[in-house]
Scaffold this active site. Structure first.
Site, PDB file in Angstrom:
ATOM      1  N   ASP A 193       0.848  -1.189   0.000  1.00  0.00           N
ATOM      2  CA  ASP A 193       0.000   0.000   0.000  1.00  0.00           C
ATOM      3  C   ASP A 193       0.889   1.246   0.000  1.00  0.00           C
ATOM      4  O   ASP A 193       1.980   1.233   0.567  1.00  0.00           O
ATOM      5  CB  ASP A 193      -0.899   0.019   1.241  1.00  0.00           C
ATOM      6  CG  ASP A 193      -2.162   0.835   1.039  1.00  0.00           C
ATOM      7  OD1 ASP A 193      -3.247   0.232   0.924  1.00  0.00           O
ATOM      8  OD2 ASP A 193      -2.062   2.085   0.983  1.00  0.00           O
TER       9      ASP A 193
ATOM     10  N   ASP B 227       3.940   2.445  -3.881  1.00  0.00           N
ATOM     11  CA  ASP B 227       3.019   3.238  -4.705  1.00  0.00           C
ATOM     12  C   ASP B 227       3.023   2.616  -6.097  1.00  0.00           C
ATOM     13  O   ASP B 227       4.066   2.593  -6.767  1.00  0.00           O
ATOM     14  CB  ASP B 227       3.507   4.699  -4.746  1.00  0.00           C
ATOM     15  CG  ASP B 227       2.546   5.596  -5.515  1.00  0.00           C
ATOM     16  OD1 ASP B 227       1.770   5.073  -6.352  1.00  0.00           O
ATOM     17  OD2 ASP B 227       2.569   6.810  -5.270  1.00  0.00           O
TER      18      ASP B 227
ATOM     19  N   ASN C  63      -5.770  -4.598  -6.396  1.00  0.00           N
ATOM     20  CA  ASN C  63      -6.931  -3.994  -5.727  1.00  0.00           C
ATOM     21  C   ASN C  63      -6.807  -2.478  -5.605  1.00  0.00           C
ATOM     22  O   ASN C  63      -7.823  -1.782  -5.538  1.00  0.00           O
ATOM     23  CB  ASN C  63      -7.076  -4.642  -4.347  1.00  0.00           C
ATOM     24  CG  ASN C  63      -8.011  -3.875  -3.443  1.00  0.00           C
ATOM     25  OD1 ASN C  63      -9.226  -3.973  -3.556  1.00  0.00           O
ATOM     26  ND2 ASN C  63      -7.453  -3.063  -2.540  1.00  0.00           N
TER      27      ASN C  63
ATOM     28  N   TYR D  93     -13.756   7.756 -13.395  1.00  0.00           N
ATOM     29  CA  TYR D  93     -13.525   6.490 -12.672  1.00  0.00           C
ATOM     30  C   TYR D  93     -14.016   5.301 -13.503  1.00  0.00           C
ATOM     31  O   TYR D  93     -13.303   4.298 -13.656  1.00  0.00           O
ATOM     32  CB  TYR D  93     -14.260   6.551 -11.341  1.00  0.00           C
ATOM     33  CG  TYR D  93     -14.278   5.254 -10.566  1.00  0.00           C
ATOM     34  CD1 TYR D  93     -13.163   4.826  -9.870  1.00  0.00           C
ATOM     35  CD2 TYR D  93     -15.433   4.467 -10.521  1.00  0.00           C
ATOM     36  CE1 TYR D  93     -13.185   3.635  -9.142  1.00  0.00           C
ATOM     37  CE2 TYR D  93     -15.462   3.284  -9.808  1.00  0.00           C
ATOM     38  CZ  TYR D  93     -14.340   2.869  -9.116  1.00  0.00           C
ATOM     39  OH  TYR D  93     -14.366   1.690  -8.400  1.00  0.00           O
TER      40      TYR D  93
ATOM     41  N   LYS E  62     -12.121   1.873 -15.073  1.00  0.00           N
ATOM     42  CA  LYS E  62     -12.441   0.482 -14.747  1.00  0.00           C
ATOM     43  C   LYS E  62     -12.774  -0.317 -16.017  1.00  0.00           C
ATOM     44  O   LYS E  62     -12.532  -1.529 -16.076  1.00  0.00           O
ATOM     45  CB  LYS E  62     -13.574   0.416 -13.735  1.00  0.00           C
ATOM     46  CG  LYS E  62     -13.144   0.927 -12.349  1.00  0.00           C
ATOM     47  CD  LYS E  62     -11.993   0.112 -11.770  1.00  0.00           C
ATOM     48  CE  LYS E  62     -11.641   0.501 -10.358  1.00  0.00           C
ATOM     49  NZ  LYS E  62     -10.552  -0.317  -9.788  1.00  0.00           N
TER      50      LYS E  62
ATOM     51  N   THR F  89     -17.987  -0.906   2.490  1.00  0.00           N
ATOM     52  CA  THR F  89     -16.718  -0.801   3.211  1.00  0.00           C
ATOM     53  C   THR F  89     -16.996  -0.033   4.498  1.00  0.00           C
ATOM     54  O   THR F  89     -18.024   0.656   4.605  1.00  0.00           O
ATOM     55  CB  THR F  89     -15.687  -0.039   2.363  1.00  0.00           C
ATOM     56  OG1 THR F  89     -16.246   1.228   2.031  1.00  0.00           O
ATOM     57  CG2 THR F  89     -15.340  -0.771   1.093  1.00  0.00           C
TER      58      THR F  89
HETATM   59  N1  LIG Z   1     -15.930   0.464  -2.404  1.00  0.00           N
HETATM   60  C1  LIG Z   1     -16.713   0.227  -3.439  1.00  0.00           C
HETATM   61  O1  LIG Z   1     -17.948   0.401  -3.381  1.00  0.00           O
HETATM   62  C2  LIG Z   1     -16.103  -0.285  -4.746  1.00  0.00           C
HETATM   63  C3  LIG Z   1     -16.963  -0.647  -5.792  1.00  0.00           C
HETATM   64  C4  LIG Z   1     -16.417  -1.132  -6.978  1.00  0.00           C
HETATM   65  C5  LIG Z   1     -15.046  -1.273  -7.104  1.00  0.00           C
HETATM   66  N2  LIG Z   1     -14.227  -0.912  -6.067  1.00  0.00           N
HETATM   67  C6  LIG Z   1     -12.769  -1.064  -6.263  1.00  0.00           C
HETATM   68  O2  LIG Z   1     -12.229  -1.883  -5.230  1.00  0.00           O
HETATM   69  C7  LIG Z   1     -10.894  -1.467  -4.923  1.00  0.00           C
HETATM   70  C8  LIG Z   1     -10.774  -1.177  -3.430  1.00  0.00           C
HETATM   71  O3  LIG Z   1     -11.712  -0.173  -3.099  1.00  0.00           O
HETATM   72  P1  LIG Z   1     -11.940   0.341  -1.593  1.00  0.00           P
HETATM   73  O4  LIG Z   1     -13.310   0.888  -1.521  1.00  0.00           O
HETATM   74  O5  LIG Z   1     -11.510  -0.690  -0.629  1.00  0.00           O
HETATM   75  O6  LIG Z   1     -10.916   1.574  -1.575  1.00  0.00           O
HETATM   76  P2  LIG Z   1     -10.173   2.268  -0.329  1.00  0.00           P
HETATM   77  O7  LIG Z   1      -9.978   3.688  -0.731  1.00  0.00           O
HETATM   78  O8  LIG Z   1     -10.880   1.960   0.949  1.00  0.00           O
HETATM   79  O9  LIG Z   1      -8.773   1.518  -0.311  1.00  0.00           O
HETATM   80  C9  LIG Z   1      -7.881   1.640  -1.371  1.00  0.00           C
HETATM   81  C10 LIG Z   1      -6.478   1.365  -0.864  1.00  0.00           C
HETATM   82  O10 LIG Z   1      -5.587   1.553  -1.966  1.00  0.00           O
HETATM   83  C11 LIG Z   1      -4.486   2.301  -1.529  1.00  0.00           C
HETATM   84  N3  LIG Z   1      -3.935   3.014  -2.680  1.00  0.00           N
HETATM   85  C12 LIG Z   1      -4.477   4.048  -3.367  1.00  0.00           C
HETATM   86  N4  LIG Z   1      -3.643   4.444  -4.340  1.00  0.00           N
HETATM   87  C13 LIG Z   1      -2.548   3.641  -4.276  1.00  0.00           C
HETATM   88  C14 LIG Z   1      -1.338   3.572  -4.998  1.00  0.00           C
HETATM   89  N5  LIG Z   1      -1.051   4.459  -5.965  1.00  0.00           N
HETATM   90  N6  LIG Z   1      -0.452   2.615  -4.677  1.00  0.00           N
HETATM   91  C15 LIG Z   1      -0.699   1.741  -3.667  1.00  0.00           C
HETATM   92  N7  LIG Z   1      -1.824   1.772  -2.921  1.00  0.00           N
HETATM   93  C16 LIG Z   1      -2.738   2.713  -3.225  1.00  0.00           C
HETATM   94  C17 LIG Z   1      -5.022   3.235  -0.457  1.00  0.00           C
HETATM   95  O11 LIG Z   1      -3.994   3.701   0.397  1.00  0.00           O
HETATM   96  C18 LIG Z   1      -6.039   2.330   0.246  1.00  0.00           C
HETATM   97  O12 LIG Z   1      -5.444   1.593   1.318  1.00  0.00           O
HETATM   98  C19 LIG Z   1     -10.624  -0.256  -5.819  1.00  0.00           C
HETATM   99  O13 LIG Z   1      -9.939  -0.668  -6.980  1.00  0.00           O
HETATM  100  C20 LIG Z   1     -12.010   0.251  -6.141  1.00  0.00           C
HETATM  101  O14 LIG Z   1     -12.038   0.977  -7.353  1.00  0.00           O
HETATM  102  C21 LIG Z   1     -14.718  -0.412  -4.895  1.00  0.00           C
END
Ligand SMILES: NC(=O)c1ccc[n+]([C@@H]2O[C@H](COP(=O)([O-])OP(=O)(O)OC[C@H]3O[C@@H](n4cnc5c(N)ncnc54)[C@H](O)[C@@H]3O)[C@@H](O)[C@H]2O)c1
Length: 248
Positions: free
Chosen positions: A35, A58, A84, A152, A156, A187
């Protein structure tokens, strides 16, 4: 009983990534939480126990990604990559959105996903026997538009396309590549903003035939399935986990 695998989960410090990590640990695997927030990743790994470790990374820094895979290779290698990490940082209508804002989301969600995919594939091919598998986190938004979310959502759609691109090229190495495409997921952050019974929660749920948003575990179980032997003949798919929202 199969031997424990090493699972690299980008963005594993919180939200869905941490839920995915928990599910792999429960299945007997080892996890590496990569992360950009290294402190949060450390805390999350400590909470998961001795089969979890943290990596500050990153995914937009391709040099750091390559260096991380060199270190991981020297430390037993990676069997499964879960791409992820992703951001939903930018909203805006097509007539308003600033190109630089758009670029910032593509940099993480598309180019970052590509960079880690490439490094993992090179790592597996260098091992000489290929194998291993990738699961990407996409979104049903890549297939079903919501006004204001196109930056966004198009990122995707690109993740779905990268999934097919990598799947067709890496099949010859025995590397499977799939995606899970969630609808809205409860979440911890979203749960706080959408308490059960609230008008906002009802409005979101009304779009979903099965009646409510996904739990983090619903997504995690799909990821663990696609990464496992039960999915050995599946590659190039983006599995919607959306309570039927794409049917509407
Ligand atoms: N939450 C939803 O409703 C939802 C729905 C569809 C898809 N998603 C996808 O699921 C995945 C996780 O979503 P989430 O809601 O848990 O997000 P979140 O924001 O809670 O967590 C994302 C994590 O990614 C890390 N991160 C961000 N940019 C980064 C980088 N450049 N390098 C390394 N780490 C990085 C952040 O620090 C964080 O810990 C994402 O790809 C999101 O697009 C989420």
């Amino acid at each position: 009983m199969t031997a424990p695998r090493t699972i690299l989960i980008t963005g594993g410090a919180g939200g869905i990534g941490l839920g995915i990590a928990r599910a792999f640990v429960a299945a007997g695997d080892r996890v590496v939480l990569a992360d950009r927030d290294g402190t949060a990743a450390q805390a999350a790994a400590a909470g998961l126990g001795s089969t979890a470790r943290a990596l500050a990374l990153d995914i937009t820094d391709e040099t750091a990604v390559a260096t991380a895979f060199d270190a991981l290779a020297a430390d037993g290698g990676v069997d499964v990559l879960v791409n992820n990490a992703g951001i939903l940082s930018v909203h805006g209508a097509v007539v308003d959105l600033d190109a630089s804002a758009y670029r910032s989301i593509l940099d993480v969600n598309v180019v970052g996903t590509f960079a880690v995919t490439q490094a993992f594939a090179r790592h597996r091919i260098a091992l000489g026997n290929g194998g291993g598998t990738i699961v990407n986190l996409s979104s049903i938004g890549g297939r079903q538009p919501t006004p204001g979310m196109g930056a966004y959502e198009s990122s995707k759609a690109a993740v779905d396309s990268i999934t097919r691109w990598a799947a067709i090229e890496l099949a010859q190495h025995g590397i499977r590549v799939n995606a899970v495409a969630p609808g809205p997921v409860l979440t911890p952050m979203l749960q706080a903003g959408l308490p059960e019974g609230s008008d906002a929660r009802t409005a979101w749920s009304s779009r979903i035939p099965l009646g409510d948003l996904a739990e983090v575990d619903d997504i995690a179980h799909a990821v663990v399935f696609l990464a496992g032997a039960g999915a050995r003949h599946i590659t190039g798919v983006s599995l919607a986990v959306d309570g039927g929202q794409l049917l509407t």
